[in-house]
Design a protein around this motif. Structure first.
Motif, PDB file in Angstrom:
ATOM      1  N   THR A   1     129.846  27.687 -63.523  1.00  0.00           N
ATOM      2  CA  THR A   1     131.296  27.575 -63.328  1.00  0.00           C
ATOM      3  C   THR A   1     132.093  27.553 -64.625  1.00  0.00           C
ATOM      4  O   THR A   1     133.307  27.664 -64.593  1.00  0.00           O
ATOM      5  CB  THR A   1     131.645  26.266 -62.591  1.00  0.00           C
ATOM      6  N   ARG A   2     131.422  27.342 -65.753  1.00  0.00           N
ATOM      7  CA  ARG A   2     132.107  27.165 -67.040  1.00  0.00           C
ATOM      8  C   ARG A   2     132.958  25.895 -67.080  1.00  0.00           C
ATOM      9  O   ARG A   2     133.771  25.726 -67.979  1.00  0.00           O
ATOM     10  CB  ARG A   2     132.978  28.380 -67.408  1.00  0.00           C
ATOM     11  N   PHE A   3     132.828  25.066 -66.064  1.00  0.00           N
ATOM     12  CA  PHE A   3     133.438  23.745 -66.120  1.00  0.00           C
ATOM     13  C   PHE A   3     132.592  22.882 -67.057  1.00  0.00           C
ATOM     14  O   PHE A   3     131.404  23.160 -67.257  1.00  0.00           O
ATOM     15  CB  PHE A   3     133.406  23.060 -64.745  1.00  0.00           C
ATOM     16  N   VAL A   4     133.204  21.827 -67.593  1.00  0.00           N
ATOM     17  CA  VAL A   4     132.420  20.738 -68.165  1.00  0.00           C
ATOM     18  C   VAL A   4     132.337  19.668 -67.080  1.00  0.00           C
ATOM     19  O   VAL A   4     133.363  19.188 -66.609  1.00  0.00           O
ATOM     20  CB  VAL A   4     133.080  20.158 -69.428  1.00  0.00           C
ATOM     21  N   VAL A   5     131.136  19.336 -66.672  1.00  0.00           N
ATOM     22  CA  VAL A   5     130.972  18.386 -65.582  1.00  0.00           C
ATOM     23  C   VAL A   5     131.202  16.964 -66.084  1.00  0.00           C
ATOM     24  O   VAL A   5     130.659  16.570 -67.108  1.00  0.00           O
ATOM     25  CB  VAL A   5     129.581  18.498 -64.939  1.00  0.00           C
ATOM     26  N   GLY A   6     132.040  16.226 -65.382  1.00  0.00           N
ATOM     27  CA  GLY A   6     132.301  14.833 -65.746  1.00  0.00           C
ATOM     28  C   GLY A   6     131.532  13.914 -64.820  1.00  0.00           C
ATOM     29  O   GLY A   6     130.449  13.449 -65.143  1.00  0.00           O
ATOM     30  N   ASP A   7     132.097  13.685 -63.639  1.00  0.00           N
ATOM     31  CA  ASP A   7     131.458  12.765 -62.697  1.00  0.00           C
ATOM     32  C   ASP A   7     130.983  13.516 -61.471  1.00  0.00           C
ATOM     33  O   ASP A   7     131.330  14.667 -61.254  1.00  0.00           O
ATOM     34  CB  ASP A   7     132.469  11.706 -62.252  1.00  0.00           C
ATOM     35  N   HIS A   8     130.219  12.815 -60.669  1.00  0.00           N
ATOM     36  CA  HIS A   8     129.886  13.359 -59.359  1.00  0.00           C
ATOM     37  C   HIS A   8     129.842  12.228 -58.356  1.00  0.00           C
ATOM     38  O   HIS A   8     129.672  11.063 -58.720  1.00  0.00           O
ATOM     39  CB  HIS A   8     128.539  14.082 -59.395  1.00  0.00           C
ATOM     40  N   SER A   9     130.052  12.577 -57.111  1.00  0.00           N
ATOM     41  CA  SER A   9     129.823  11.581 -56.076  1.00  0.00           C
ATOM     42  C   SER A   9     128.851  12.195 -55.089  1.00  0.00           C
ATOM     43  O   SER A   9     128.949  13.364 -54.747  1.00  0.00           O
ATOM     44  CB  SER A   9     131.129  11.173 -55.403  1.00  0.00           C
ATOM     45  N   LEU A  10     127.889  11.392 -54.700  1.00  0.00           N
ATOM     46  CA  LEU A  10     126.857  11.851 -53.777  1.00  0.00           C
ATOM     47  C   LEU A  10     126.624  10.719 -52.814  1.00  0.00           C
ATOM     48  O   LEU A  10     126.117   9.666 -53.188  1.00  0.00           O
ATOM     49  CB  LEU A  10     125.569  12.163 -54.552  1.00  0.00           C
ATOM     50  N   GLU A  11     127.063  10.890 -51.587  1.00  0.00           N
ATOM     51  CA  GLU A  11     126.939   9.807 -50.624  1.00  0.00           C
ATOM     52  C   GLU A  11     126.415  10.369 -49.314  1.00  0.00           C
ATOM     53  O   GLU A  11     126.797  11.460 -48.909  1.00  0.00           O
ATOM     54  CB  GLU A  11     128.302   9.124 -50.420  1.00  0.00           C
ATOM     55  N   PHE A  12     125.528   9.623 -48.707  1.00  0.00           N
ATOM     56  CA  PHE A  12     124.908  10.066 -47.462  1.00  0.00           C
ATOM     57  C   PHE A  12     125.418   9.230 -46.297  1.00  0.00           C
ATOM     58  O   PHE A  12     125.836   8.086 -46.476  1.00  0.00           O
ATOM     59  CB  PHE A  12     123.393   9.901 -47.558  1.00  0.00           C
ATOM     60  N   SER A  13     125.352   9.805 -45.120  1.00  0.00           N
ATOM     61  CA  SER A  13     125.539   8.980 -43.930  1.00  0.00           C
ATOM     62  C   SER A  13     124.456   9.360 -42.936  1.00  0.00           C
ATOM     63  O   SER A  13     123.892  10.453 -43.006  1.00  0.00           O
ATOM     64  CB  SER A  13     126.934   9.161 -43.340  1.00  0.00           C
ATOM     65  N   GLY A  14     124.174   8.426 -42.054  1.00  0.00           N
ATOM     66  CA  GLY A  14     123.106   8.673 -41.096  1.00  0.00           C
ATOM     67  C   GLY A  14     123.016   7.511 -40.128  1.00  0.00           C
ATOM     68  O   GLY A  14     124.022   6.869 -39.851  1.00  0.00           O
ATOM     69  N   TRP A  15     121.816   7.251 -39.636  1.00  0.00           N
ATOM     70  CA  TRP A  15     121.634   6.194 -38.657  1.00  0.00           C
ATOM     71  C   TRP A  15     120.579   5.222 -39.161  1.00  0.00           C
ATOM     72  O   TRP A  15     119.447   5.629 -39.446  1.00  0.00           O
ATOM     73  CB  TRP A  15     121.222   6.800 -37.314  1.00  0.00           C
ATOM     74  N   CYS A  16     120.964   3.961 -39.283  1.00  0.00           N
ATOM     75  CA  CYS A  16     120.062   2.970 -39.853  1.00  0.00           C
ATOM     76  C   CYS A  16     118.999   2.567 -38.832  1.00  0.00           C
ATOM     77  O   CYS A  16     119.129   2.862 -37.642  1.00  0.00           O
ATOM     78  CB  CYS A  16     120.847   1.753 -40.342  1.00  0.00           C
ATOM     79  N   PRO A  17     117.939   1.911 -39.286  1.00  0.00           N
ATOM     80  CA  PRO A  17     116.826   1.590 -38.389  1.00  0.00           C
ATOM     81  C   PRO A  17     117.271   0.931 -37.082  1.00  0.00           C
ATOM     82  O   PRO A  17     116.807   1.297 -36.015  1.00  0.00           O
ATOM     83  CB  PRO A  17     115.986   0.623 -39.231  1.00  0.00           C
ATOM     84  N   LYS A  18     118.204  -0.011 -37.156  1.00  0.00           N
ATOM     85  CA  LYS A  18     118.618  -0.726 -35.952  1.00  0.00           C
ATOM     86  C   LYS A  18     119.417   0.135 -34.981  1.00  0.00           C
ATOM     87  O   LYS A  18     119.432  -0.111 -33.792  1.00  0.00           O
ATOM     88  CB  LYS A  18     119.487  -1.936 -36.345  1.00  0.00           C
ATOM     89  N   CYS A  19     120.150   1.096 -35.534  1.00  0.00           N
ATOM     90  CA  CYS A  19     121.070   1.868 -34.695  1.00  0.00           C
ATOM     91  C   CYS A  19     120.481   3.181 -34.175  1.00  0.00           C
ATOM     92  O   CYS A  19     121.151   3.909 -33.460  1.00  0.00           O
ATOM     93  CB  CYS A  19     122.367   2.146 -35.456  1.00  0.00           C
ATOM     94  N   GLN A  20     119.261   3.491 -34.561  1.00  0.00           N
ATOM     95  CA  GLN A  20     118.704   4.786 -34.170  1.00  0.00           C
ATOM     96  C   GLN A  20     118.470   4.879 -32.671  1.00  0.00           C
ATOM     97  O   GLN A  20     118.037   3.932 -32.062  1.00  0.00           O
ATOM     98  CB  GLN A  20     117.373   5.017 -34.899  1.00  0.00           C
TER      99      GLN A  20
END
Lengths: 139, 139
Positions: B120-139
């Motif tokens: 991209t020719r950007f200079v990368v600063g920060d990133h955010s990486l977040e997941f969502s899903g179903w926890c053991p109790k709620c599956q």
DNA sequence: ACGCTAGTGCAAGTCTCTTGCAAATAACAT
DNA sequence: ATGTTATTTGCAAGAGACTTGCACTAGCGT
């Protein structure tokens, strides 16, 4: 815009209205994900009579039908929307200065998902991965 | 809480006040990143007299000093805050049902950053990486 | 062409977060 | 200790993104 979208809507008991079509057309034409306000502005400037509320309601409906992806860019504090039709799963980078948003064509997270599920016992559903930085012009 | 934090604040021309200390203590004790409102509720329940505005202002100040990380979880539509002191860079997964948030101890993005900068020719600063899903109790 | 129901516009409301300003208080000098 | 001053606080009000209620409009199936 494909007529198949109309059929898809109809199959879900939804209608292809004047405003909904306009929303889809603008989203399809956009090179980057739009916020509700940006979408509203583009529609209004394009002489489409529509209320902001209607934009939100359409975005919600299209998201629920899986026709549109809702995403949050890094630390922007608002949602953006993107047409799904004909686009691969991908992520974005956004310039901290000018706000320019560019698609990234890779997603490194398939392998990682298995690892996370093992580590946390969660079932992984979605993920968001968004970058911010400085674009070529703003460096 | 370490006294070094007080010194760090002072070095930046900031003061270690009653409310600021209370905010830091709650953040340090929390197992997961807190929203401003959650923080406010915990403080109030713990008999700390504080205004929501003050919570926001402290979080902003601490973020600017790099003592606290601000993050947005996947599609939550609000910010959360986490103490940086003594914690590695990491990401999170959040249950779509009960909202439980768990730390992930890995970040696969170091290699990726170089690739993105090339693409991209950007200079990368920060990133955010977040997941969502179903926890053991709620599956 | 008609009728049912989804969709729309307007007004008002909610929620998260921000700003202005006067009063309170921490840090520092005397 | 006391005074000085700049930071911080609380209260009130405001900004911005998004939602809800309700009466009216208009797709679209018959």
């Amino acid at each position: 815009m494909k007529t198949s979208l109309t059929d898809e809507l109809r199959a879900a008991g939804k209608r292809m209205t004047r405003t909904r079509k306009a929303v889809l057309v603008v989203l399809e034409a956009s090179q980057f994900p739009l916020s509700a306000t940006e979408l509203y502005t583009q529609l209004t400037n394009g002489n489409v009579a529509i209320d902001l509320v209607t934009v939100y309601r359409n975005l919600t409906a299209l998201k629920e039908l899986g026709m549109v992806t809702q995403l949050e860019l890094h630390q922007e504090g608002q949602f953006r929307y993107e047409i799904k039709e004909g686009r691969e799963h991908h992520h974005h980078i956004r310039c901290k200065i000018c706000g320019r948003i560019v698609d990234l064509l890779l997603c490194p997270l398939k392998k990682l998902t298995a690892l996370i599920e093992q580590e946390t016992r969660f079932v992984v559903g979605d993920h968001s991965l968004e970058f911010s930085g400085w674009c070529p012009k703003c460096q």
